[in-house]
Enzyme design. Structure first.
Site, PDB file in Angstrom:
ATOM      1  CB  CYS A  41      52.677  39.195  32.404  1.00 42.82           C
ATOM      2  SG  CYS A  41      52.132  38.571  30.795  1.00 42.82           S
ATOM      3  CG  HIS A  95      56.617  37.047  31.165  1.00 48.41           C
ATOM      4  ND1 HIS A  95      55.537  37.143  32.020  1.00 48.41           N
ATOM      5  CD2 HIS A  95      57.671  37.604  31.835  1.00 48.41           C
ATOM      6  CE1 HIS A  95      55.917  37.706  33.160  1.00 48.41           C
ATOM      7  NE2 HIS A  95      57.213  38.013  33.072  1.00 48.41           N
ATOM      8  CD  GLU A 138      58.897  38.742  36.449  1.00 46.19           C
ATOM      9  OE1 GLU A 138      58.889  38.788  35.205  1.00 46.19           O
ATOM     10  OE2 GLU A 138      59.701  38.038  37.081  1.00 46.19           O
TER      11      GLU A 138
END
Length: 224
Positions: free
Chosen positions: A143, A188, A200
């Protein structure tokens, strides 16, 4: 004439009379025979030898004996005919889907030329790339590696850490969010693409995606 002589005379007369009757009968029969033969002679073309041979063959042929309770069973095969299947209807033509940038099928965002929007466009080029922990190159991303790589292509240097990225810019409200802002939740981070969509890299087994934002209450960070 004595009684004995009289009896003998009567017997002689009876024998003579009887002999005359027999003789007369034989004479009548003999005279009638030619007429009978003439009647049989009228049947012509009859092969008596062939008839006798056929009679002999029939008389000598073996007799076939059948038991009184014998049954004659005739086996029959039932033939089942399967009807031809009904023709399948032709499928209705389906419209070709518009080019999609991700599994959601949503069209890619239009860049306004800003640094953030340009970073989104770069990240969109790698939709479908496999997730790689620690990855920050086209061979695979995690990420924060995706965020670092996309912004590096537009001249912005960022750390490879979601927690560090949380502190790399200014927090803005959801109403103020615009393409290129970062969408942070503990552990995240994603790139906001506008219209409630994000780009993402989530986790193992899930390739880089462009999809609707799933975080319920994220923090938006503007780095430029």
């Amino acid at each position: 004439m004595s009684k004995t002589a009289a009896d003998a005379a009567r017997k002689g007369a009876l024998v003579a009379a009887t002999s005359g009757i027999i003789a007369t009968t034989l004479s009548s029969t003999a005279s009638a025979a030619p007429e009978g033969n003439a009647r049989y002679e009228r049947v012509t073309g009859l092969d008596l030898e062939a008839l006798n041979a056929s009679r002999t063959h029939i008389e000598t042929a073996p007799a076939v004996r059948v038991a009184p309770d014998a049954r004659l069973d005739i086996a029959t095969t039932v033939v089942k005919v399967k009807p031809a299947p009904e023709p399948e209807p032709e499928p209705e033509p389906r419209p070709e889907p518009a080019p999609a940038a991700a599994a959601t099928g949503t069209a890619a965002p239009v860049s306004d030329g800003s640094i953030g929007a340009r970073a989104v466009s770069i990240a969109m080029q790698f939709v479908g790339t496999p997730y790689v922990y620690g990855g920050e190159s086209p061979g695979g991303f995690d990420c924060s590696g995706l965020v670092k790589y996309a912004f590096a292509q537009v001249g912005v240097s960022l750390p490879h850490s979601s927690s560090a990225l949380r502190s790399s810019g200014m927090v803005v409200s959801a109403a103020e969010a615009r393409p290129g802002d970062l969408v942070w939740t503990p552990g995240h981070i994603a790139i906001y693409a506008g219209g409630g969509m994000v780009v993402e890299a989530v986790s193992y087994g899930t390739p880089l995606s462009y999809r609707a934002m799933w975080q319920s209450n994220p923090t938006f960070v503007r780095v430029v």
